[in-house]
Design a protein around this motif. Structure first.
Motif, PDB file in Angstrom:
ATOM      1  N   PRO A  78      -5.424  11.935  -3.630  1.00 25.34           N
ATOM      2  CA  PRO A  78      -5.361  10.544  -3.129  1.00 25.34           C
ATOM      3  C   PRO A  78      -4.145  10.066  -4.004  1.00 25.34           C
ATOM      4  O   PRO A  78      -3.662   8.851  -3.544  1.00 25.34           O
ATOM      5  CB  PRO A  78      -6.675   9.823  -3.459  1.00 25.34           C
ATOM      6  CG  PRO A  78      -7.282  10.721  -4.493  1.00 25.34           C
ATOM      7  CD  PRO A  78      -7.023  12.205  -4.294  1.00 25.34           C
ATOM      8  N   ASN A  87      -3.364   9.523   4.811  1.00 28.50           N
ATOM      9  CA  ASN A  87      -4.799   9.969   5.063  1.00 28.50           C
ATOM     10  C   ASN A  87      -5.746   8.866   5.007  1.00 28.50           C
ATOM     11  O   ASN A  87      -6.613   8.789   5.699  1.00 28.50           O
ATOM     12  CB  ASN A  87      -5.307  10.998   3.839  1.00 28.50           C
ATOM     13  CG  ASN A  87      -4.553  12.437   4.166  1.00 28.50           C
ATOM     14  OD1 ASN A  87      -4.624  12.870   5.196  1.00 28.50           O
ATOM     15  ND2 ASN A  87      -4.212  12.987   3.328  1.00 28.50           N
ATOM     16  N   ALA A  88      -5.356   7.856   4.165  1.00 23.72           N
ATOM     17  CA  ALA A  88      -6.247   6.687   4.084  1.00 23.72           C
ATOM     18  C   ALA A  88      -6.146   5.478   5.076  1.00 23.72           C
ATOM     19  O   ALA A  88      -6.871   4.755   5.314  1.00 23.72           O
ATOM     20  CB  ALA A  88      -6.172   6.197   2.449  1.00 23.72           C
TER      21      ALA A  88
END
Length: 208
Positions: A78, A87-88
């Motif tokens: 992350p 991705n978030a």
């Protein structure tokens, strides 16, 4: 309301096709894929990191989405400056053929492009970022929906490939808002839309 920004790689002769790898986009028998790779120095990486830190959501053309979705979900750190946001954060894909996207956070836009993108801009905090996706960028520019274009020009000429602005593109003007040159010679220039071109005549007498 968010700001729609575009970041796109082009060659000196305006080619945007397959900057990242030989098999990224071979349409038309294109054999020069991966032409941006050797110019990825620290200056370039710093700019890319700055861009992704401003992201609130992503808008991707179908082909670019497929390329990204085949790689970035596997990058699970992350703290990665690119994988983390991709991705978030929400991802939007205008498409009539993508029906069941596997990448988390993806929404397919299947209706009126202008209305749906305008609605996404309205509800996005930060930048709604368009990466690559040359055909979609042209459409959104012609619709007046793009606020800023970051044009990343690499010092290479290919002679073949898909051009960002081919013959028949609608005339449009831009205002330069900033830029830099990396140590590898990549020109990073930012432009805001500024309506239609204005015309004059150098041979006309000075009216002053």
């Amino acid at each position: 309301m968010g700001k729609l920004t575009s970041t796109i790689f082009v060659t000196l002769d305006g080619v945007y096709q397959a900057p990242g790898g030989p098999q990224e986009d071979t349409r038309g028998g294109f054999t020069h894929g991966g032409w941006s790779f050797t110019y990825g120095d620290e200056d370039f990486g710093r700019f890319v990191g700055e861009v992704f830190r401003r992201a609130g959501a992503f808008l991707l053309g179908r082909r670019t989405y497929d390329i990204f979705a085949g790689y970035w979900p596997g990058m699970t750190d992350p703290a990665d400056p690119i994988a983390g946001p991709l991705n978030a954060l929400p991802k939007y894909v205008p498409s009539s053929t993508l029906t069941d996207p596997a990448w988390n956070g993806t929404t397919v836009l299947g209706g009126d492009l202008a209305k749906e993108v305008a609605a996404v801009k309205e509800r996005t905090d930060g930048e709604l970022q368009l990466h690559g996706s040359g055909a979609l960028l042209r459409s959104l520019l012609e619709l007046g929906l793009v606020d800023t274009v970051h044009l990343i020009t690499f010092p290479v000429v290919l002679g073949t490939g898909l051009r960002l602005f081919p013959e028949g593109t609608a005339p449009m003007a831009f205002r330069h808002t900033g830029g830099r040159i990396t140590s590898a010679g990549v020109s990073i220039q930012s432009y805001d839309r500024a309506g239609r071109p204005e015309y004059g005549d150098y041979s006309a007498p000075d009216a002053s």
